[in-house]
Design an enzyme around this catalytic site. Structure first.
Site, PDB file in Angstrom:
ATOM      1  N   GLY A  86     -12.556  -7.531  30.323  1.00 15.79           N
ATOM      2  CA  GLY A  86     -11.448  -6.624  30.646  1.00 15.79           C
ATOM      3  C   GLY A  86     -11.734  -5.287  29.997  1.00 15.79           C
ATOM      4  N   ARG A  87     -10.653  -4.564  29.674  1.00 14.41           N
ATOM      5  CA  ARG A  87     -10.822  -3.210  29.152  1.00 14.41           C
ATOM      6  C   ARG A  87     -11.520  -3.202  27.800  1.00 14.41           C
ATOM      7  NH1 ARG A  87      -4.939  -1.822  31.482  1.00 14.41           N
ATOM      8  NH2 ARG A  87      -4.587  -3.929  30.729  1.00 14.41           N
ATOM      9  N   ILE A  88     -11.167  -4.170  26.930  1.00 17.46           N
ATOM     10  CA  ILE A  88     -11.799  -4.187  25.595  1.00 17.46           C
ATOM     11  C   ILE A  88     -13.227  -4.724  25.723  1.00 17.46           C
ATOM     12  CG2 ILE A  88     -11.654  -5.083  23.244  1.00 17.46           C
ATOM     13  CD1 ILE A  88      -8.595  -5.340  23.663  1.00 17.46           C
ATOM     14  N   ARG A 126      -7.778 -14.235  20.111  1.00 15.09           N
ATOM     15  CA  ARG A 126      -6.733 -14.984  19.419  1.00 15.09           C
ATOM     16  C   ARG A 126      -7.362 -16.248  18.845  1.00 15.09           C
ATOM     17  NH1 ARG A 126      -4.422 -10.913  19.465  1.00 15.09           N
ATOM     18  NH2 ARG A 126      -2.389 -10.397  20.337  1.00 15.09           N
ATOM     19  N   GLU A 154      -2.419 -17.419  11.026  1.00 15.39           N
ATOM     20  CA  GLU A 154      -2.806 -16.225  10.258  1.00 15.39           C
ATOM     21  C   GLU A 154      -1.757 -15.969   9.202  1.00 15.39           C
ATOM     22  OE1 GLU A 154      -3.304 -13.058  13.088  1.00 15.39           O
ATOM     23  OE2 GLU A 154      -5.013 -14.032  14.010  1.00 15.39           O
ATOM     24  N   HIS A 178      -6.906  -9.904  11.030  1.00 15.34           N
ATOM     25  CA  HIS A 178      -6.364  -9.357  12.286  1.00 15.34           C
ATOM     26  C   HIS A 178      -6.140  -7.842  12.168  1.00 15.34           C
ATOM     27  CE1 HIS A 178      -3.945 -10.554  16.090  1.00 15.34           C
ATOM     28  NE2 HIS A 178      -4.476  -9.366  16.222  1.00 15.34           N
ATOM     29  N   ILE A 179      -7.268  -7.155  12.018  1.00 16.43           N
ATOM     30  CA  ILE A 179      -7.195  -5.698  11.842  1.00 16.43           C
ATOM     31  C   ILE A 179      -7.735  -4.959  13.073  1.00 16.43           C
ATOM     32  CG2 ILE A 179      -7.246  -5.670   9.317  1.00 16.43           C
ATOM     33  CD1 ILE A 179     -10.315  -5.178   9.537  1.00 16.43           C
ATOM     34  N   GLY A 180      -7.781  -5.684  14.201  1.00 18.71           N
ATOM     35  CA  GLY A 180      -8.392  -5.117  15.423  1.00 18.71           C
ATOM     36  C   GLY A 180      -7.937  -3.705  15.756  1.00 18.71           C
TER      37      GLY A 180
HETATM   38  O1  LIG Z   1      -3.482  -5.603  20.690  1.00 19.28           O
HETATM   39  C1  LIG Z   1      -3.438  -6.763  20.270  1.00 19.28           C
HETATM   40  O2  LIG Z   1      -2.833  -7.655  20.868  1.00 19.28           O
HETATM   41  C2  LIG Z   1      -4.135  -7.130  19.041  1.00 19.28           C
HETATM   42  O3  LIG Z   1      -4.025  -8.212  18.586  1.00 19.28           O
HETATM   43  C3  LIG Z   1      -5.031  -6.160  18.400  1.00 19.28           C
HETATM   44  O4  LIG Z   1      -5.904  -6.741  17.469  1.00 19.28           O
END
Ligand SMILES: O=C(O)C(=O)CO
Length: 350
Positions: free
Chosen positions: A182-184, A266, A295, A314-316
Site C-alpha cells: 500500500g502507501r507505506i 501490528r 504493547e 510503536h514509534i512508527g
Molecule cells: O498510523 C498508524 O496506525 C500507526 O500505527 C503508526 O505507527
C-alpha cells in the site's frame, strides 16, 4: 453585534462591558466539545493539545467519567490515539457524538461497523503517516542488520574491554520482501531501491507496471515465494481478519535461517509464540519489531530477552512533523463531521 456594542457611550459603559462579556461567552460556547484521553495529554506534546484546543473544548476521559451528565451530552467528537478505548460503554455516555477521529492510519482498535450503526462517523489519517512509518521500517532493518544498538552498548560500556567485531548482515544488494504494497509499503520500496536491494512484494492486488518499474519491484502472487527468497521480510499490512496471524510457524519455516523479520504493521499479524520458537531454534536469523501484542510486552516476555531481537515501542509515526500533520488532519476530520460536511478521510464500514 460587537461593533454596535462598542458604539455605546458613557453611562452605558457597564452595559457595554456586560454585553461584550456575554457575547464572548456565547462565542466560546460556539466551539464544539471533544473528548481526548488523559494519556494523549501525557504523550502528546503541549503544542499538539493546543492545536486541538484551538477548535474544540477538550474534556478528558477522567473528567467525563466524573461528570457524565455535564459533559456527555456536549461531546461531539472523540480524538483517539489508541486511547480512549471507544467501547460501547463510552459511546452510551455520548448521545451527541458525531465523529471518532483517529490519529494514525490503522483503525483495528475501533469497531467501525458498530460506531457507524449509531450514525457516528469514523476517520483516520492516511498518507501523512507514510514517510515516517517507512523510515521506521528502514531504521529497524538497518539497525538490526548492522547491530547498531549492540554497537552503541559496546562503545559506551567502559566494562567491555574486548570489543567484539559485531558482524552484521549486508543490506546493500540483499533482497527485501515487502508484504503489503500500500502507501507505506511503496515508500519502503522506494527507500530499498536506494540501497540497491532486489525488491519483491506481495499484495492482495498487483501494482501497475509503471509503479513496479519505478522502484524495480517484482510481484510475488504467492507469499511463500517471497518468504523463501527474501533476506529481509518487511510487514506493512493493515490488521484485518485475513492478516491476523499471517506469519505463523509454517511461514517462518519457509524463511532463510539468516533472514530478518521486520514488523511495522501490528503485532497480531505475527504469531508471536511461533516467532519466539523460530528465533530460539535458528529457523530465522533476527527480528526487528516496532509493534507487538500486547504493547508493551510483559517484562518477562522472551522477545525482550533474545539478543537477535530489536524492539521499539510503536514509534512508527513519532516525529514532530508527522505528529503535527496527524493532529491537523484529525482536527479537520472532526470539524467537518461536526459541521455536517464530507470528511476528508472517512472510514466506511466494510
Ligand atoms: O498510523 C498508524 O496506525 C500507526 O500505527 C503508526 O505507527
Amino acid at each position: 453585534l460587537f461593533f454596535r456594542i462598542r458604539k455605546l457611550h458613557g453611562s452605558q459603559s457597564m452595559l457595554k462591558y456586560g454585553l461584550i462579556s456575554v457575547l464572548c461567552q456565547v462565542m466560546a460556547e460556539d466551539k464544539p466539545w471533544a473528548l481526548i484521553s488523559e494519556k494523549v495529554k501525557d504523550v502528546y506534546l503541549k503544542d499538539f493539545v493546543k492545536l486541538m484546543a484551538e477548535h474544540f473544548h477538550l474534556v478528558d476521559h477522567k473528567d467525563l467519567l466524573q461528570n457524565p451528565l455535564l459533559y456527555g451530552p456536549k461531546i461531539q467528537a472523540v480524538f483517539v490515539w489508541y486511547y480512549p478505548r471507544v467501547e460501547r460503554s463510552l459511546l452510551r455516555l455520548l448521545p451527541s457524538l458525531k465523529v471518532v477521529a483517529n490519529g494514525g492510519v490503522g483503525i483495528d482498535h475501533l469497531d467501525v461497523a458498530y460506531i457507524s450503526s449509531l450514525g457516528v462517523k469514523v476517520a483516520n489519517t492516511p498518507d501523512v503517516v507514510n514517510n515516517a512509518t517507512a523510515d521506521t521500517a528502514m531504521g529497524l532493518l538497518l539497525a538490526s542488520a548492522r547491530k547498531i544498538v549492540e554497537g552503541h552498548k559496546v562503545a559506551t560500556d567502559p566494562e567491555i574491554s574486548h570489543k567484539p567485531f559485531l558482524m552484521g548482515v549486508e543490506v546493500s544488494g540483499s533482497t527485501v520482501g515487502i508484504v503489503g504494497m500500500g502507501r507505506i509499503g511503496y515508500k519502503v520500496a522506494q527507500r530499498s531501491r536506494g540501497f540497491d536491494m532486489k525488491i519483491l512484494y506481495h499484495n492482495r492486488s498487483r501494482r501497475s507496471v509503471e509503479d513496479e518499474e519505478a522502484v524495480g519491484a517484482t510481484y510475488c502472487q504467492k507469499i511463500d515465494d517471497l518468504l523463501r527468497e527474501s533476506d529481509f521480510v518487511v510487514l506493512v499490512v493493515n490488521l484485518t481478519a485475513e492478516t491476523t496471524g499471517l506469519i505463523g510457524q509454517r511461514e517462518l519455516s519457509l524463511m532463510k535461517p539468516t533472514a530478518t523479520l521486520v514488523n511495522v504493521s501490528r503485532g497480531l499479524v505475527v504469531d508471536q509464540d511461533a516467532l519466539v520458537k523460530a528465533l530460539q531454534s535458528g529457523t530465522i536469523g533476527a527480528a526487528a519489531l516496532d509493534v507487538t501484542h500486547p504493547e508493551p510486552l510483559p517484562r518477562d516476555h522472551p522477545l525482550l530477552h533474545l539478543p537477535q531481537v530489536l524492539i521499539t515501542p510503536h514509534i512508527g509515526t513519532s516525529t514532530y512533523e508527522t505528529t503535527r500533520k496527524m493532529v491537523e488532519r484529525a482536527v479537520e476530520n472532526a470539524l467537518a463531521a461536526v459541521k455536517g460536511l464530507p470528511l476528508p478521510d472517512e472510514v466506511k464500514p466494510k
